[in-house]
Write a protein that holds these residues in place. Structure first.
Motif, short mmCIF file in Angstrom:
data_model
loop_
_atom_site.label_atom_id
_atom_site.label_comp_id
_atom_site.label_asym_id
_atom_site.label_seq_id
_atom_site.Cartn_x
_atom_site.Cartn_y
_atom_site.Cartn_z
N ASP A 80 0.81 -1.23 0.00
CA ASP A 80 0.00 0.00 0.00
C ASP A 80 0.84 1.27 0.00
OD1 ASP A 80 -2.35 -1.51 0.06
OD2 ASP A 80 -2.33 -1.60 2.25
N LYS A 81 2.08 1.17 -0.41
CA LYS A 81 2.94 2.34 -0.55
C LYS A 81 3.30 2.51 -2.01
CE LYS A 81 5.09 2.41 4.05
NZ LYS A 81 4.22 1.37 4.63
N LEU A 82 3.30 3.75 -2.47
CA LEU A 82 3.57 4.06 -3.87
C LEU A 82 5.06 4.23 -4.10
CD1 LEU A 82 2.64 4.88 -6.73
CD2 LEU A 82 2.43 7.23 -5.88
N TYR A 83 5.55 3.59 -5.15
CA TYR A 83 6.94 3.71 -5.58
C TYR A 83 6.95 4.15 -7.04
CZ TYR A 83 8.29 1.10 -1.39
OH TYR A 83 8.48 0.68 -0.09
N ILE A 84 7.88 5.01 -7.38
CA ILE A 84 8.01 5.51 -8.75
C ILE A 84 9.41 5.17 -9.25
CG2 ILE A 84 7.93 7.52 -10.27
CD1 ILE A 84 6.04 8.83 -8.30
N LEU A 85 9.47 4.48 -10.37
CA LEU A 85 10.74 4.09 -10.98
C LEU A 85 11.06 5.04 -12.12
CD1 LEU A 85 12.99 1.81 -11.08
CD2 LEU A 85 11.64 0.85 -12.95
N HIS A 86 12.21 5.70 -12.02
CA HIS A 86 12.69 6.61 -13.06
C HIS A 86 13.90 5.98 -13.72
CE1 HIS A 86 10.22 10.16 -12.01
NE2 HIS A 86 10.36 9.73 -10.75
N GLY A 87 13.90 5.95 -15.04
CA GLY A 87 15.05 5.48 -15.81
C GLY A 87 15.49 6.54 -16.80
N ILE A 88 16.73 6.99 -16.69
CA ILE A 88 17.23 8.09 -17.52
C ILE A 88 18.43 7.60 -18.32
CG2 ILE A 88 18.17 10.44 -17.50
CD1 ILE A 88 16.78 10.86 -14.83
N ASN A 89 18.36 7.76 -19.65
CA ASN A 89 19.47 7.42 -20.53
C ASN A 89 20.39 8.62 -20.67
OD1 ASN A 89 19.12 4.65 -21.73
ND2 ASN A 89 17.09 5.47 -22.20
N THR A 90 21.67 8.44 -20.32
CA THR A 90 22.63 9.53 -20.42
C THR A 90 24.03 8.97 -20.65
OG1 THR A 90 23.66 11.36 -19.22
CG2 THR A 90 22.75 9.57 -17.89
N ASP A 91 24.66 9.39 -21.72
CA ASP A 91 26.05 9.04 -22.03
C ASP A 91 26.28 7.53 -22.03
OD1 ASP A 91 26.66 11.73 -22.21
OD2 ASP A 91 27.22 11.88 -20.09
N GLY A 92 25.36 6.79 -22.60
CA GLY A 92 25.52 5.35 -22.68
C GLY A 92 25.20 4.60 -21.41
N ASN A 93 24.74 5.29 -20.39
CA ASN A 93 24.38 4.66 -19.12
C ASN A 93 22.88 4.83 -18.87
OD1 ASN A 93 27.09 3.95 -18.41
ND2 ASN A 93 27.43 6.09 -17.86
N LEU A 94 22.33 3.90 -18.11
CA LEU A 94 20.95 3.99 -17.67
C LEU A 94 20.96 4.23 -16.17
CD1 LEU A 94 17.94 3.79 -18.38
CD2 LEU A 94 18.07 1.35 -17.85
N ILE A 95 20.50 5.42 -15.75
CA ILE A 95 20.45 5.79 -14.35
C ILE A 95 19.04 5.49 -13.84
CG2 ILE A 95 20.88 7.58 -12.66
CD1 ILE A 95 23.29 6.86 -14.38
N ILE A 96 18.94 4.61 -12.86
CA ILE A 96 17.64 4.20 -12.34
C ILE A 96 17.50 4.71 -10.91
CG2 ILE A 96 16.11 2.25 -11.85
CD1 ILE A 96 19.00 1.50 -14.02
#
Length: 300
Positions: A98-114
């Motif tokens: 019952d807790k909300l989680y948000i997953l962000h994935g950002i593509n930058t310089d050949g890396n995926l920042i999660i």
């Protein structure tokens, strides 16, 4: 979609035998088979792999976006939502206990920042993955897709999931802090007691004070308000001082006012010592002149 999922399950089931959940990769083949036609780039496979790891540990997807509130009417599913990879970056919403989680994935310089954000207290966990080193193909089995999938699974569990799910919420931290503040300050064995006021003798032993067995010699040099005891600096207005002649101290005397009232002054000679009657005052101690006939020829 339901028919497609049912047909896919039938392809991976043989009679009544189904892969046991003890298999660490149980469910991945099914997840990848469902999203394989939607894969556009290597980072999509990483997001799908992270999504599968989240669902294995109880997370349920409720859509895309970064809305930080729950209405209670969200549909929970183990499938990736529609449009999950329509943009260059990823924003997926999950629910756990019952807790909300948000997953962000950002593509930058050949890396995926999660980043995995818990909306209740804004706690965040992070993971960075090199896309080309982690994903070598966009089709095939797991060994072909991600040869180092075991290391990636370990990092996802340790850095992204366990870091945030095992962290206490802000409410629990506040309760712990309030409980710890109930302890009396005097009960802390490492706490230095406050220094007493000047000229006040407390009943308890003062750690700032000198040992009682030692005489108070030199105490007034360290503490001007200390009762009794003399210091190393001569007091021109002390009981041994001629109050009528504040300039006394240098042979021949000093002009009145040379020593401000109340100032401590280190004399050049013992008090009361002056020139003999009928004699001229001796010259100052001119140590800056060499002795007569002195020549060391140090520069020759």
């Amino acid at each position: 979609m339901a028919d497609f999922v049912a047909n896919t399950i039938n392809q991976y089931c043989t009679g009544k035998e189904i892969k046991m959940a003890t298999d660490p990769l149980f469910g991945w083949d099914l997840t990848f088979k469902i999203i394989e036609k939607d894969v556009r780039r290597k980072s999509d496979i990483l997001i799908a792999f992270i999504h599968w790891n989240l669902t294995k540990r109880g997370f349920r997807s409720i859509g895309i976006g970064d809305e930080r509130t729950l209405t209670g009417e969200e549909e929970k599913t183990e499938l990736l939502p529609n449009g999950w990879n329509d943009k260059d970056n990823y924003t997926l919403r999950y629910v756990l206990e019952d807790k909300l989680y948000i997953l962000h994935g950002i593509n930058t310089d050949g890396n995926l920042i999660i980043n995995l954000l818990r909306s209740d207290d804004l706690a965040v966990s992070n993971l960075a993955v090199n896309v080309d080193e982690s994903v070598t193909a966009t089709s095939g089995n797991i060994e072909k897709l991600m040869p180092n999938y075991k290391d990636l699974m370990f990092n996802i569990k340790r850095d992204l999931i366990d870091t945030i799910t095992q962290r206490p919420t802000t409410t629990a931290q506040t309760q712990t802090r309030e409980t710890s503040n109930e302890r009396r300050p005097d009960s802390d064995p490492l706490r230095m007691p406050p220094r007493p006021l000047p000229c006040v003798r407390p009943n308890t032993q003062d750690l700032w004070d000198l040992p009682p067995a030692q005489p108070s010699i030199g105490r007034s040099d360290l503490d001007p308000f200390a009762p009794g005891g003399g210091g190393m600096i001569f007091n021109p207005f002390g009981p041994r001082r001629d109050i009528e002649n504040p300039g006394l101290g240098i042979p021949g005397g000093l002009p009145r006012g040379a020593v401000p009232p109340g100032a401590r002054f280190d004399p050049f000679a013992p008090p009361g010592v002056g020139p003999m009657p009928g004699r001229r005052p001796p010259p100052p101690d001119a140590d800056h002149f060499p002795p007569p006939g002195f020549n060391d020829n140090m520069f020759m």
